[in-house]
Write a protein that holds these residues in place. Structure first.
Motif, mmCIF file in Angstrom:
data_model
loop_
_atom_site.group_PDB
_atom_site.id
_atom_site.type_symbol
_atom_site.label_atom_id
_atom_site.label_comp_id
_atom_site.label_asym_id
_atom_site.label_seq_id
_atom_site.Cartn_x
_atom_site.Cartn_y
_atom_site.Cartn_z
ATOM 1 N N THR A 93 1.191 -1.345 0.130
ATOM 2 C CA THR A 93 -0.309 -0.302 -0.099
ATOM 3 C C THR A 93 0.762 1.207 -0.436
ATOM 4 N N GLY A 94 1.634 1.453 0.951
ATOM 5 C CA GLY A 94 3.058 2.582 1.029
ATOM 6 C C GLY A 94 1.880 3.728 1.155
ATOM 7 N N TYR A 96 0.200 5.344 4.883
ATOM 8 C CA TYR A 96 0.501 5.643 5.903
ATOM 9 C C TYR A 96 -0.907 5.555 7.081
ATOM 10 N N GLU A 97 -1.832 6.329 5.916
ATOM 11 C CA GLU A 97 -3.386 7.305 6.695
ATOM 12 C C GLU A 97 -4.142 5.548 6.367
ATOM 13 N N ARG A 98 -3.686 4.818 6.235
ATOM 14 C CA ARG A 98 -5.075 3.523 6.345
ATOM 15 C C ARG A 98 -4.820 2.370 7.236
ATOM 16 N N LEU A 99 -3.183 2.610 7.678
ATOM 17 C CA LEU A 99 -3.394 2.119 8.892
ATOM 18 C C LEU A 99 -4.371 1.624 10.028
ATOM 19 N N PRO A 100 -5.047 2.660 10.294
ATOM 20 C CA PRO A 100 -5.998 2.348 11.689
ATOM 21 C C PRO A 100 -6.547 1.653 11.398
ATOM 22 N N SER A 101 -7.614 1.566 9.895
ATOM 23 C CA SER A 101 -8.265 0.059 9.138
ATOM 24 C C SER A 101 -7.589 -1.488 9.753
ATOM 25 N N VAL A 102 -6.232 -1.648 9.639
ATOM 26 C CA VAL A 102 -6.185 -2.686 9.397
ATOM 27 C C VAL A 102 -5.242 -3.251 10.751
ATOM 28 N N LEU A 356 17.689 -12.645 1.829
ATOM 29 C CA LEU A 356 18.094 -11.343 1.109
ATOM 30 C C LEU A 356 18.058 -10.817 0.267
ATOM 31 N N ALA A 357 18.969 -12.293 -0.508
ATOM 32 C CA ALA A 357 18.468 -12.215 -2.403
ATOM 33 C C ALA A 357 16.887 -12.555 -2.616
ATOM 34 N N ALA A 358 16.146 -13.015 -1.818
ATOM 35 C CA ALA A 358 14.974 -12.902 -1.975
ATOM 36 C C ALA A 358 14.199 -11.356 -2.361
ATOM 37 N N LEU A 359 14.562 -10.760 -1.907
ATOM 38 C CA LEU A 359 14.177 -9.036 -1.523
ATOM 39 C C LEU A 359 14.723 -8.344 -2.711
ATOM 40 N N ASP A 360 15.178 -9.100 -3.075
ATOM 41 C CA ASP A 360 15.847 -8.017 -4.453
ATOM 42 C C ASP A 360 14.608 -8.496 -5.959
ATOM 43 N N THR A 361 13.827 -8.129 -5.556
ATOM 44 C CA THR A 361 13.094 -7.735 -6.864
ATOM 45 C C THR A 361 12.489 -6.900 -6.533
ATOM 46 N N PRO A 362 11.429 -5.765 -7.900
ATOM 47 C CA PRO A 362 10.923 -5.021 -7.903
ATOM 48 C C PRO A 362 9.588 -4.217 -7.506
ATOM 49 N N ALA A 363 8.523 -5.337 -7.009
ATOM 50 C CA ALA A 363 7.861 -5.330 -6.952
ATOM 51 C C ALA A 363 7.718 -4.995 -5.102
ATOM 52 N N ILE A 364 8.835 -5.207 -4.706
ATOM 53 C CA ILE A 364 8.831 -4.770 -2.803
ATOM 54 C C ILE A 364 9.882 -3.032 -2.921
ATOM 55 N N ASP A 365 8.815 -2.654 -2.525
ATOM 56 C CA ASP A 365 9.864 -0.568 -3.112
ATOM 57 C C ASP A 365 11.155 -0.313 -1.608
ATOM 58 N N GLY A 366 11.833 0.198 -2.052
ATOM 59 C CA GLY A 366 13.045 0.731 -1.192
ATOM 60 C C GLY A 366 13.212 0.447 0.229
ATOM 61 N N THR A 367 11.821 1.569 0.813
ATOM 62 C CA THR A 367 11.620 0.981 2.500
ATOM 63 C C THR A 367 11.111 0.071 3.032
ATOM 64 N N ALA A 368 10.467 -0.499 2.622
ATOM 65 C CA ALA A 368 10.214 -2.095 2.694
ATOM 66 C C ALA A 368 11.528 -2.784 2.326
#
Length: 384
Positions: A93-94, A96-102, A356-368
């Motif tokens: 999602t990225g 933050y405003e929606r966090l209270p809902s979950v 860590l190798a599994a995280l090397d995908t464009p599907a995951i943004d830099g912050t996450a």
């Protein structure tokens, strides 16, 4: 307290600067978010206050029982499962405003965790958890203090089983406070139910291993780690969070989380095996050496037996029968001498690298990606 308070309406989570903390996992949280753990704790406290009040109306003794269950939930802990679920959600999602809902759904994972811990402590006959008496020991002590009839230890175990049962029902009830589309919540529940089934499967294998040592192997011990720990600690919470955000089941993100979660979860359990023998009780909140006292067939002990020479192997047969601190210490030294500790450390490192190798995908943004990288290290090197 009203449901809107349970939903955490006032919580805002946003990027923050790294902060100093004694807990490495919470240190990662402080580096990437503000008040996530606080928000989880606030949701739990508000929800549990309502539940305790409701049960107190049935009978004063029920209020005391419910309060004991509440105290088990709020007694501390790293909130690591909601943390991984948060990042599973955040990477999709990225927003933050929606966090209270979950937030109630994330907090529900902590209730599931309490259920597993309380039952695990009964099965392992553990005396302490997070530096405090375990639920069954505390209930037995109250039985003795009140002068009740019957076996206080048996009473304590029965009360603890019921506390665990109540927590798993509470988890279901709290999850229903999440404000997400019904179809999505059903998808989340499928992930959640699979997590619960795998947790029970892993726990059964764990119990079986203690009674079938002759039929146990390193591979089987790893299977226990995979289902008892990896599934409900890292892998399923990540997927749970992704489903909360509406991720496509066939997306590269789900594949990355599945691989990352299994690797980090297994490494987490391997680290726990080491801490169970060599950890400092002051920091772990649990006695050191219990696995050697019971002969629990962990990966560490199974590797030690595999690597040991004939004389060492005969000495290792004492695992499960040692009692004194001196005997446990000598046996721990022997396990180290076989090379099993070094082998487990390498297994942890290999799994972290794979994660860590599994995280090397464009599907995951830099912050996450940064947060999950830091969590992989913090969760598997804790108090080492």
């Amino acid at each position: 307290m009203a449901n809107d308070a349970v939903a955490g309406d006032t919580l805002r989570v946003a990027p923050a600067q790294p902060g100093a903390t004694g807990d490495p996992v919470r240190g990662v949280l402080s580096a990437f978010t503000q008040d996530l753990v606080t928000g989880i704790d606030e949701v739990l406290a508000a929800f549990l206050a309502n539940e305790v009040d409701s049960l107190t109306e049935i009978d004063a003794a029920m209020g005391g029982f419910a309060a004991s269950a509440r105290d088990c939930v709020l007694a501390g802990g790293k909130r690591i499962r909601p943390t991984f679920a948060y990042w599973g959600w955040r990477a999709v999602t990225g927003d933050y405003e929606r966090l209270p809902s979950v937030l109630p759904a994330l907090a529900a994972l902590e209730l599931l965790h309490t259920f597993a811990l309380v039952h695990d402590d009964v099965m392992d006959a553990s005396d302490t958890r997070r530096g405090l008496p375990t639920a069954h020991r505390a209930a037995a002590a109250r039985h003795r203090a009140a002068g009740h009839t019957g076996d206080p230890d048996r009473y304590g175990e029965a009360v603890a089983v019921l506390i665990g049962d109540l927590c798993v029902v509470w988890a279901d009830r709290l999850m229903a406070h999440a404000t997400v589309p019904p179809a999505r919540l059903l998808d989340v529940r499928r992930c959640y139910d699979q997590m619960r089934v795998e947790t029970v499967a892993g726990q059964f294998l764990d119990v079986l291993g203690e009674h079938d040592a002759a039929g146990w192997t390193v591979d089987r011990a790893l299977r226990v780690a995979r289902y008892k720990t990896a599934s409900y600690t890292v892998q399923r919470p990540l997927l749970f969070g992704a489903h909360l955000a509406g991720a496509d089941a066939e997306s590269p993100l789900i594949a990355a989380y599945t691989r990352y979660g299994l690797a980090v979860g297994e490494a987490f359990q391997l680290r726990d095996d080491l801490l169970g023998v060599y950890g400092d009780p002051v920091t772990t909140g649990k006695p050191a050496g219990d696995d050697l006292r019971t002969g629990k067939p962990t990966v560490l002990l199974m590797l030690a037996r595999q690597l040991a020479g004939p004389a060492q192997r005969r000495a290792l047969e004492r695992a499960g029968s040692v009692t004194g601190a001196g005997e446990v210490s000598l046996l721990a030294d022997l396990v180290r001498e076989t090379g099993a500790v070094a082998r487990v450390e390498r297994m942890i490192s290999d799994r972290v690298a794979d994660a860590l190798a599994a995280l090397d995908t464009p599907a995951i943004d830099g912050t996450a990606r940064s947060a999950l990288t830091a969590l992989a290290t913090a969760a598997t090197a804790r108090w080492a």
